[in-house]
Design an enzyme around this catalytic site. Structure first.
Site, PDB file in Angstrom:
ATOM      1  N   ASP A 213       0.853  -1.193   0.000  1.00  0.00           N
ATOM      2  CA  ASP A 213       0.000   0.000   0.000  1.00  0.00           C
ATOM      3  C   ASP A 213       0.891   1.246   0.000  1.00  0.00           C
ATOM      4  O   ASP A 213       1.853   1.337   0.778  1.00  0.00           O
ATOM      5  CB  ASP A 213      -0.904   0.012   1.234  1.00  0.00           C
ATOM      6  CG  ASP A 213      -1.961   1.097   1.142  1.00  0.00           C
ATOM      7  OD1 ASP A 213      -2.955   0.881   0.436  1.00  0.00           O
ATOM      8  OD2 ASP A 213      -1.794   2.162   1.772  1.00  0.00           O
ATOM      9  N   ASN A 221      -2.686  12.769  -4.133  1.00  0.00           N
ATOM     10  CA  ASN A 221      -3.885  13.185  -4.857  1.00  0.00           C
ATOM     11  C   ASN A 221      -4.237  14.645  -4.583  1.00  0.00           C
ATOM     12  O   ASN A 221      -4.708  15.368  -5.468  1.00  0.00           O
ATOM     13  CB  ASN A 221      -5.069  12.296  -4.470  1.00  0.00           C
ATOM     14  CG  ASN A 221      -5.058  10.975  -5.226  1.00  0.00           C
ATOM     15  OD1 ASN A 221      -4.515  10.888  -6.331  1.00  0.00           O
ATOM     16  ND2 ASN A 221      -5.632   9.941  -4.638  1.00  0.00           N
ATOM     17  N   ASP A 230      -2.878   9.192 -10.674  1.00  0.00           N
ATOM     18  CA  ASP A 230      -2.856   8.089 -11.623  1.00  0.00           C
ATOM     19  C   ASP A 230      -1.455   7.862 -12.182  1.00  0.00           C
ATOM     20  O   ASP A 230      -1.032   6.718 -12.382  1.00  0.00           O
ATOM     21  CB  ASP A 230      -3.824   8.377 -12.778  1.00  0.00           C
ATOM     22  CG  ASP A 230      -5.279   8.248 -12.360  1.00  0.00           C
ATOM     23  OD1 ASP A 230      -5.534   7.738 -11.245  1.00  0.00           O
ATOM     24  OD2 ASP A 230      -6.158   8.658 -13.140  1.00  0.00           O
ATOM     25  N   GLU A 256      -4.733   2.356  -4.107  1.00  0.00           N
ATOM     26  CA  GLU A 256      -3.277   2.322  -4.121  1.00  0.00           C
ATOM     27  C   GLU A 256      -2.728   1.031  -3.532  1.00  0.00           C
ATOM     28  O   GLU A 256      -1.589   0.971  -3.058  1.00  0.00           O
ATOM     29  CB  GLU A 256      -2.712   3.525  -3.360  1.00  0.00           C
ATOM     30  CG  GLU A 256      -3.092   3.599  -1.887  1.00  0.00           C
ATOM     31  CD  GLU A 256      -4.392   4.356  -1.648  1.00  0.00           C
ATOM     32  OE1 GLU A 256      -4.581   4.831  -0.513  1.00  0.00           O
ATOM     33  OE2 GLU A 256      -5.210   4.473  -2.574  1.00  0.00           O
TER      34      GLU A 256
END
Length: 341
Positions: A213, A221, A230, A256
């Site tokens: 993770d 973000n 992305d 993620e």
């Protein structure tokens, strides 16, 4: 109305005529059997005809069975590879998996019913895979036809577009690839994991599941918006793919979070793999709009030692707990847990 059953072909390679005769007798009822007495002879057979399964002895007069299956893997990749051996050395097993990616190992002396069952399982997998490929090709062909109808028949646009959408939905459901990273998606990696666990019931070995993770990904973000996020996820998938072994599988399970399935892996091997995954990401960077971005990952691995039975849900839950511990104890680290410890 009767149905035609496809009879898979098996190329049996052994330098002992008595063994070739025995295997032909044991297999010919269910398979189309062709024999060869050496690797060179087998290469000529494969050049002349399509073969579904190659069953070879480990000891051949010209090269080893592993070297021959490595050649088959490269030059006849659609043929399933089965190694027949009178030894159970770890080195031979590792070479068979890493070099030629054998589908099965069969130990001498074998029982006829066990050998037939093993090849039957291999044949079933081949036929299912080919049926799946044919179905995908058929859907693609239908889509092309529908697109042509949309262009040629404007008065039928609404009906044709509706059918096209239905076909695209079917293709989307069948697809096993994550659109963003190009990795196997959750469904695909879970199928791989369950398949490896099923294989493990026939050939007991250690296996490890890992969850990875990205740390503090919400900040990525927030700072770089979704497009930047992305970009980082795509780059992260590439870094993780570079860190795993050829026998391992990596998939994106959502957001993620990524999953690694590592067959034939014990506790020490899982720790080495987990650290390599962590360090590969931590020591690298990507650039977005000419700005460097560095991220770290937390890694949680669950290991089922050889001979310890387990299921997908148990390993997934243990890996999730290990990942949570890695997160809670500082991030940018790994935790490895073993079933039963």
């Amino acid at each position: 109305m009767g149905t035609t059953r496809y009879k898979c072909s098996v190329l049996v390679v052994d330098d002992e005529p008595s063994v070739l005769a025995l295997l032909t007798t044991q297999l010919s009822q269910e398979f189309e059997v062709v024999t060869a007495c050496s690797a060179d002879h087998a290469r000529r057979v494969l050049a002349d005809r399509v073969t579904d399964i190659v069953l070879t002895d480990l000891q051949l007069p010209d090269i080893s069975g592993i070297q021959f299956l490595d050649w088959v893997h490269r030059y006849a990749p659609r043929a399933a590879r089965v190694l027949l051996t009178g030894t159970a050395r770890v080195e031979d097993t590792a070479d068979a998996i890493n070099c030629c990616r054998v589908h099965r190992l069969v130990l001498k002396p074998w029982r006829a019913e066990d050998l037939v069952a093993t090849l039957r399982s291999v044949a079933r997998s081949l036929l299912l895979e080919r049926s799946h490929e044919q179905l995908l090709d058929e859907y693609r062909r239908l889509n092309l036809e529908l697109e042509q109808r949309v262009r040629d028949r404007t008065r039928e646009l609404e009906q044709a577009m509706h059918q096209l959408q239905m076909k695209n939905q079917i293709l989307e459901k069948m697809a096993l690839t994550d659109a963003l990273t190009g990795l196997p998606n959750r469904r695909a990696i879970e199928l791989i994991a369950r398949k490896e666990l099923l294989r493990r019931t026939r050939t007991p070995a250690g296996i490890a599941f890992g969850l990875i993770d990205a740390d503090r990904f919400k900040q990525i973000n927030s700072q770089y918006l979704l497009c930047g996020g992305d970009h980082v996820l795509t780059w992260l998938g590439q870094m993780l793919q570079q860190a795993i072994r050829a026998t391992d599988a990596l998939g994106r399970v959502g957001g993620e979070e990524f999953m690694v399935v590592a067959p034939a892996t014990d506790l020490v091997g899982a720790e080495i793999l987990a650290e390599r995954l962590r360090a590969t990401v931590a020591d690298s960077e990507t650039r977005y709009h000419d700005e460097p971005i560095r991220v770290t990952v937390s890694v949680g691995f669950a290991v089922a030692p050889a001979g310890v039975p387990t299921g997908y849900e148990n390993l997934r839950e243990l890996a999730s707990a290990a990942l949570a511990e890695a997160k809670a104890t500082g991030r940018n680290r790994f935790v490895v847990r073993s079933i039963g410890s």
